[in-house]
Scaffold this active site. Sequence first.
Site, PDB file in Angstrom:
ATOM      1  N   GLU A   1       0.795  -1.226   0.000  1.00 45.15           N
ATOM      2  CA  GLU A   1       0.000   0.000   0.000  1.00 45.15           C
ATOM      3  C   GLU A   1       0.831   1.281   0.000  1.00 45.15           C
ATOM      4  OE1 GLU A   1      -4.099  -1.678   2.036  1.00 45.15           O
ATOM      5  OE2 GLU A   1      -2.850  -0.278   3.189  1.00 45.15           O
TER       6      GLU A   1
ATOM      7  N   GLU B   1      -5.845  -8.178   0.694  1.00 46.38           N
ATOM      8  CA  GLU B   1      -6.441  -7.782   1.977  1.00 46.38           C
ATOM      9  C   GLU B   1      -7.914  -7.501   1.761  1.00 46.38           C
ATOM     10  OE1 GLU B   1      -4.740  -4.579   4.262  1.00 46.38           O
ATOM     11  OE2 GLU B   1      -2.691  -5.243   3.855  1.00 46.38           O
TER      12      GLU B   1
END
Length: 420
Positions: free
Chosen positions: A160, A341
Amino acid sequence: MTGPDFLWGVSTSAFQIEGGFDEDGRLPSVWDEFPSFEGQTARVACDHRNRHAEDVALLRELGVNAYRFSLSWPRVEGGRAAGSGSAASSGLDFYDRLVDDLLDAGIAPVATLYHWDTPAHVEEAGGWLARDTAHRLADYAATAAARLADRVAMWIPVNEPAIVTLLGYATGQHAPGKALLFDALPAAHHLNLGHGLAVQALRAAGATSVGTANNHTPAWAATGSAEDAAAASAYADLHNWLYADPVLAGRYPESLVDLLPVEDGDLATIAQPLDFYGVNYYNPTRLSAPSPGNPLPFDLVPITEHPVTGFGWPVVPAGLGEMIGALRTRHPNLPPVHVTESGCSYPHSLDDTERVDYLAAHSEAAIAAGAKGYFVWSVLDNFEWDSGYSQRFGLVHVDYATQRRTPRASFRWYRDRIRR
């Protein structure tokens, strides 16, 4: 339907569960002293550093065939003077044991190199605003892969980068706490460059499957006006395409390219061929034209027509398919997608039917969108960055006073879903 090669997994990160700040010669991290909810720290967290055998046993009981974890950069680099020497073996010894235990349990290790825990001395030297940090990440990748590449099934260099850039350097909500707004954009480029250099280092050390894990959110215009559509496009460029485009196509969005410190050869380095593309998805984002005085080209607008999690995030399973579809439209040669995720925070109750509903809907959305794997965030309750222990994401409840692990109803549901 899913085939036998579909990856049913769970995800964690080192800083959020390991504890053991004083073990293995671990160096300080930018997160060690960063302010969090009620001053809570991750010094012990879930004590996974010392209880990993118990946690692997839970993974075996759950029946997952893949476990995504991160290595702690400060732990691996521990034992050497800041920026020099070779990594002490003790920091990698822990991951050696973890990987072996996972393989003994029939679980594929999926290793993330960088999940936000920059060593403090690296940040003091400029952090992700400095180009040299990309090369430091590549050195760390080479060190880790030399020890583990023969057994780790899949590698993710950077988790991320959008969140590191936006919350860590643009708004200051996350460590290192810099509020630079658009002056944070060099961090985005250096994170992307670090990804590309790390992919090269991993492959040179024998890694056979390397991908990424980008946080993605559909950007919804608040109305049909041209001004709101422009705001949504600007946000999509900042959150989605600033990271996907260079990795997948060797280019930056036109709206941002002039703000980035790109040097000759950088984009070719960033656009290394990938074996898979990881999508981390939690919710869409709604945008409108900026209000007077807002230095950003958009305002965030609440999404009120959907239920929300304990964190206040709207629950929109269809947004996952929407995002994967947008990636495929923009990048027709998109590698196989894994949802690396997907999860939700709810109060600590063991009868977490809301989480069951969330995971059922999102896993089916992932399968319908053609994903090759689905990783729940997270197997354990954990330290949630600036929110401390106030949020509960785990399939397994953790009593932080006693470290007792208690599987929730969602754990049993996920176990049964995997068996089906």
